[in-house]
Design a protein around this motif. Structure first.
Motif, PDB file in Angstrom:
ATOM      1  N   ALA B  80       0.832  -1.198   0.000  1.00 51.85           N
ATOM      2  CA  ALA B  80       0.000   0.000   0.000  1.00 51.85           C
ATOM      3  C   ALA B  80       0.869   1.251   0.000  1.00 51.85           C
ATOM      4  O   ALA B  80       1.845   1.336   0.717  1.00 51.85           O
ATOM      5  CB  ALA B  80      -0.887  -0.008   1.238  1.00 51.85           C
ATOM      6  N   SER B  81       0.467   2.225  -0.832  1.00 50.55           N
ATOM      7  CA  SER B  81       1.222   3.456  -0.958  1.00 50.55           C
ATOM      8  C   SER B  81       0.305   4.640  -0.632  1.00 50.55           C
ATOM      9  O   SER B  81      -0.856   4.670  -1.052  1.00 50.55           O
ATOM     10  CB  SER B  81       1.726   3.549  -2.398  1.00 50.55           C
ATOM     11  OG  SER B  81       2.568   4.648  -2.555  1.00 50.55           O
ATOM     12  N   ALA B  82       0.825   5.635   0.105  1.00 51.71           N
ATOM     13  CA  ALA B  82       0.005   6.794   0.495  1.00 51.71           C
ATOM     14  C   ALA B  82      -0.463   7.541  -0.750  1.00 51.71           C
ATOM     15  O   ALA B  82       0.321   7.828  -1.643  1.00 51.71           O
ATOM     16  CB  ALA B  82       0.818   7.713   1.396  1.00 51.71           C
ATOM     17  N   THR B  83      -1.767   7.874  -0.815  1.00 49.78           N
ATOM     18  CA  THR B  83      -2.313   8.527  -2.013  1.00 49.78           C
ATOM     19  C   THR B  83      -2.137  10.032  -1.976  1.00 49.78           C
ATOM     20  O   THR B  83      -2.259  10.686  -3.007  1.00 49.78           O
ATOM     21  CB  THR B  83      -3.826   8.253  -2.129  1.00 49.78           C
ATOM     22  OG1 THR B  83      -4.473   8.837  -0.989  1.00 49.78           O
ATOM     23  CG2 THR B  83      -4.130   6.770  -2.178  1.00 49.78           C
ATOM     24  N   GLY B  84      -1.896  10.586  -0.803  1.00 48.63           N
ATOM     25  CA  GLY B  84      -1.822  12.040  -0.667  1.00 48.63           C
ATOM     26  C   GLY B  84      -3.099  12.614  -0.064  1.00 48.63           C
ATOM     27  O   GLY B  84      -3.092  13.725   0.458  1.00 48.63           O
ATOM     28  N   ALA B  85      -4.203  11.873  -0.157  1.00 48.35           N
ATOM     29  CA  ALA B  85      -5.469  12.334   0.432  1.00 48.35           C
ATOM     30  C   ALA B  85      -5.344  12.325   1.961  1.00 48.35           C
ATOM     31  O   ALA B  85      -4.556  11.567   2.526  1.00 48.35           O
ATOM     32  CB  ALA B  85      -6.615  11.429  -0.010  1.00 48.35           C
ATOM     33  N   VAL B  86      -6.151  13.193   2.625  1.00 42.54           N
ATOM     34  CA  VAL B  86      -6.047  13.293   4.088  1.00 42.54           C
ATOM     35  C   VAL B  86      -6.948  12.270   4.790  1.00 42.54           C
ATOM     36  O   VAL B  86      -7.963  11.835   4.238  1.00 42.54           O
ATOM     37  CB  VAL B  86      -6.421  14.703   4.597  1.00 42.54           C
ATOM     38  CG1 VAL B  86      -5.374  15.710   4.172  1.00 42.54           C
ATOM     39  CG2 VAL B  86      -7.813  15.112   4.122  1.00 42.54           C
ATOM     40  N   ASN B 265     -14.209  23.311   7.968  1.00 45.43           N
ATOM     41  CA  ASN B 265     -14.190  22.398   9.109  1.00 45.43           C
ATOM     42  C   ASN B 265     -13.267  21.196   8.849  1.00 45.43           C
ATOM     43  O   ASN B 265     -13.282  20.217   9.593  1.00 45.43           O
ATOM     44  CB  ASN B 265     -15.613  21.914   9.426  1.00 45.43           C
ATOM     45  CG  ASN B 265     -15.686  21.233  10.780  1.00 45.43           C
ATOM     46  OD1 ASN B 265     -14.986  21.640  11.721  1.00 45.43           O
ATOM     47  ND2 ASN B 265     -16.476  20.175  10.878  1.00 45.43           N
ATOM     48  N   GLY B 266     -12.484  21.245   7.760  1.00 43.13           N
ATOM     49  CA  GLY B 266     -11.532  20.173   7.492  1.00 43.13           C
ATOM     50  C   GLY B 266     -12.144  18.937   6.862  1.00 43.13           C
ATOM     51  O   GLY B 266     -11.458  17.904   6.737  1.00 43.13           O
ATOM     52  N   GLU B 267     -13.416  19.030   6.452  1.00 45.35           N
ATOM     53  CA  GLU B 267     -14.070  17.857   5.861  1.00 45.35           C
ATOM     54  C   GLU B 267     -13.807  17.813   4.352  1.00 45.35           C
ATOM     55  O   GLU B 267     -13.942  18.823   3.660  1.00 45.35           O
ATOM     56  CB  GLU B 267     -15.580  17.906   6.134  1.00 45.35           C
ATOM     57  CG  GLU B 267     -15.897  17.722   7.609  1.00 45.35           C
ATOM     58  CD  GLU B 267     -17.218  18.363   8.010  1.00 45.35           C
ATOM     59  OE1 GLU B 267     -17.790  17.924   9.030  1.00 45.35           O
ATOM     60  OE2 GLU B 267     -17.663  19.312   7.345  1.00 45.35           O
ATOM     61  N   VAL B 268     -13.453  16.629   3.865  1.00 45.80           N
ATOM     62  CA  VAL B 268     -13.102  16.483   2.444  1.00 45.80           C
ATOM     63  C   VAL B 268     -14.341  16.661   1.583  1.00 45.80           C
ATOM     64  O   VAL B 268     -15.361  15.995   1.782  1.00 45.80           O
ATOM     65  CB  VAL B 268     -12.452  15.107   2.181  1.00 45.80           C
ATOM     66  CG1 VAL B 268     -12.235  14.899   0.675  1.00 45.80           C
ATOM     67  CG2 VAL B 268     -11.124  14.985   2.917  1.00 45.80           C
ATOM     68  N   PHE B 348      -3.186  19.652   1.907  1.00 47.64           N
ATOM     69  CA  PHE B 348      -4.585  19.654   1.441  1.00 47.64           C
ATOM     70  C   PHE B 348      -4.862  21.021   0.823  1.00 47.64           C
ATOM     71  O   PHE B 348      -4.082  21.972   1.011  1.00 47.64           O
ATOM     72  CB  PHE B 348      -5.562  19.386   2.597  1.00 47.64           C
ATOM     73  CG  PHE B 348      -5.309  20.245   3.790  1.00 47.64           C
ATOM     74  CD1 PHE B 348      -5.831  21.531   3.870  1.00 47.64           C
ATOM     75  CD2 PHE B 348      -4.512  19.782   4.845  1.00 47.64           C
ATOM     76  CE1 PHE B 348      -5.565  22.342   4.965  1.00 47.64           C
ATOM     77  CE2 PHE B 348      -4.237  20.598   5.941  1.00 47.64           C
ATOM     78  CZ  PHE B 348      -4.766  21.878   6.003  1.00 47.64           C
ATOM     79  N   LEU B 349      -5.957  21.135   0.066  1.00 41.91           N
ATOM     80  CA  LEU B 349      -6.366  22.416  -0.513  1.00 41.91           C
ATOM     81  C   LEU B 349      -7.606  22.897   0.222  1.00 41.91           C
ATOM     82  O   LEU B 349      -8.469  22.084   0.586  1.00 41.91           O
ATOM     83  CB  LEU B 349      -6.690  22.245  -2.004  1.00 41.91           C
ATOM     84  CG  LEU B 349      -5.522  21.876  -2.930  1.00 41.91           C
ATOM     85  CD1 LEU B 349      -6.036  21.433  -4.298  1.00 41.91           C
ATOM     86  CD2 LEU B 349      -4.574  23.065  -3.087  1.00 41.91           C
TER      87      LEU B 349
END
Lengths: 76, 429
Positions: B80-86, B265-268, B348-349
């Motif tokens: 498994a590799s980190a996707t960059g998503a939070v 609020n930090g929600e994707v 994150f953006l």
């Protein structure tokens, strides 16, 4: 900032060129007994270095230095 | 007449057998002129990537200081590799980069794409020979192929000895051409990651997915230049100084990496495919020392790298070999690495901000420090053969760089540490 870095590099090259110009540096051909040992080679463990370079190339944002930094794989 | 023919035939057979025997004897001599190095490495990250890599290299002595070097590398990666998503407080659903299939990430977990696997084969060769007294030329090339990636390159190094071979100046040039063809094609910059569940049927999903794809493949060209100075300081001290320039032009975005867009609020709200510049110029200075100290051998090096992505790094590497008996040695190894973030690295953006020209949440170009702690144990065998074992712990510590985590992001780990273990066996014969 870049000028500072270039100046730093230039200074280092200058120091090294002065170092190499110094006649007391280096050895006579018959004094190479230790330097000739494989442990003293700059690339004494080429496969170790190659494996390490591959790992760090894929896991960090930098590459190269010892040798060429260029492509080679799409490693994740 | 027949007797004469028979005599001719037997003479020919004798000559042939002599030739065969001669060749056999010669083959033994030829093999004696070859030195082989082999190694197998196992690399295992906790809960992430596992890799195995095997290398065989051969160096043939062709006399008059001429050598042929051949190499074969085979490696396989899985995990498994980190996707960059939070990470998020709730379960998240992701579509694989190929557009086919999906996976869920548990609450609080760093999103990892767990279907990452690849096998790579690399061949390389180089020839080195003197050009004139004190001049030496090495020229070579490589070919590396994995399922979605092809790299081909040529390189050459010219070296000149001075001062009774106490000083060596070298100039190297390398060019490589890489082609990437990811499964499912290459997405437009900031293309959204679509979810099948948002579509009524497969056809409408596939049509929408295809609209996010720009092209099937892309390329990257890299030119490297190396200037080297090697200096013997005294009987026990050898030093090397390198300056490297690397210029890459082409596709350098990671087609598998995402950047999350979050609300206040930090929600994707959405995950977008990342976008990186298509040019990168790297510089590095490298300084290596080999020292013989009271029967031990110290290899200490330092590298400073900087590039126009504003990523800067310091690397210090120390290997110290202690003989422990006539045959055995032990070599502790310590490496420390520290990098600043690339200027377009963003964990994150923010939904409220306009999209920057480039953005990547890949922690590998974020602010980070790593260290490697290891040891090698080796023994010299009969006929100059050598067997060695190496084990190392590799720790990556990504760090926060500026961006404060809003709302729910404050309660998840945005900069997860990664620990890996490496084990290697090498045999030279």
């Amino acid at each position: 900032m870049r000028i500072t870095k270039l100046q730093g590099c230039a200074a280092l090259v200058l120091v090294l060129s002065q170092v190499t110009a110094c006649s007391s540096l280096g050895v006579k051909p018959w004094e190479r007994d230790v330097l000739a040992k494989e442990e003293m080679a700059l690339n004494a463990a080429p496969l170790d270095n190659r494996l390490d370079d591959h790992i760090y190339f894929s896991k960090e944002g930098s590459s190269g230095g010892r040798s060429f930094a260029g492509g080679g794989c799409g490693c994740n | 007449m027949q007797l004469k023919q028979l005599a001719n035939i037997s003479a020919a057979l004798a000559a042939a057998s002599c030739a065969v025997l001669g060749q056999d004897a010669q083959a033994g001599t030829v093999l004696d002129d070859w030195q082989f190095n082999s190694a197998i490495l196992l690399y295992n990250e906790t809960d992430r990537v596992s890799a195995g890599e095997a290398i065989l290299s051969a160096r043939g002595d062709f006399g008059d200081d001429k050598y042929l070097n051949l190499g074969l590398v085979v490696d396989a990666l899985t995990g498994a590799s980190a996707t960059g998503a939070v990470a998020q407080p709730g379960v998240q659903c992701f579509t694989r980069p190929s557009g086919r299939g999906s996976y869920e990430v548990a609450s609080g977990d760093t999103p990892l794409d767990d279907t990452f696997h690849d096998t790579r084969v690399q061949l390389d060769a180089s020839w080195e020979q003197p050009l004139a007294p004190n001049w030496r030329l090495t020229a070579g090339g490589h070919l590396s192929k994995e399922y979605d990636y092809l790299s081909m390159g040529v390189n050459s190094i010219l070296a000149r000895d001075f001062n009774q071979k106490n000083t060596t100046v070298s100039v190297g040039l390398s060019y490589s051409h890489d082609t990437i063809k990811p499964e499912g094609g290459i997405a437009f910059a900031y293309a959204p990651m679509l979810l099948r569940t948002d579509y009524a049927d497969d056809d409408s999903y596939q049509a929408a997915f295809n609209a996010t794809r720009d092209r099937a493949d892309d390329t990257k060209d890299t030119v490297d230049m190396l200037l080297g100075l090697t200096q013997v300081i005294n009987r026990d001290w050898l030093m090397q100084f390198n300056y490297s320039l690397s210029m890459a032009d082409g596709y350098m975005t990671d087609p598998f990496k995402l950047v999350s867009v979050v609300n206040s609020n930090g929600e994707v709200q959405q995950n977008l495919y990342e976008s990186r510049p298509d040019k990168r110029t790297k510089h590095s200075v490298y300084w290596q020392n080999k020292l013989h100290l009271g029967g031990t051998y110290l290899d200490a090096s330092y590298r400073y790298m900087w590039d126009d992505w504003e990523l800067k790094s310091h690397t210090a590497d120390v290997k110290w070999r202690f003989p422990v008996s006539e045959q055995w040695y032990v070599e502790p190894q310590l490496r420390y690495y520290q990098q600043s973030a690339a200027e377009f690295y963003l964990p994150f953006l923010q939904q409220s901000d306009s999209l920057p020209q480039y953005a990547s949440a890949d922690y590998r170009i974020g602010k980070m420090s790593t260290y490697t702690l290891g040891a090698k144990f080796g023994t010299k065998l009969a006929a100059g053969n050598e067997l060695s074992f190496r084990i190392a712990l590799y720790q990556q510590n990504p760090e926060q760089d500026g961006a404060d985590a809003p709302g729910v992001l404050a309660n998840v780990d945005l900069y997860e540490k990664v620990t890996a273990v490496m084990a290697q066996v090498s045999y030279s014969f």
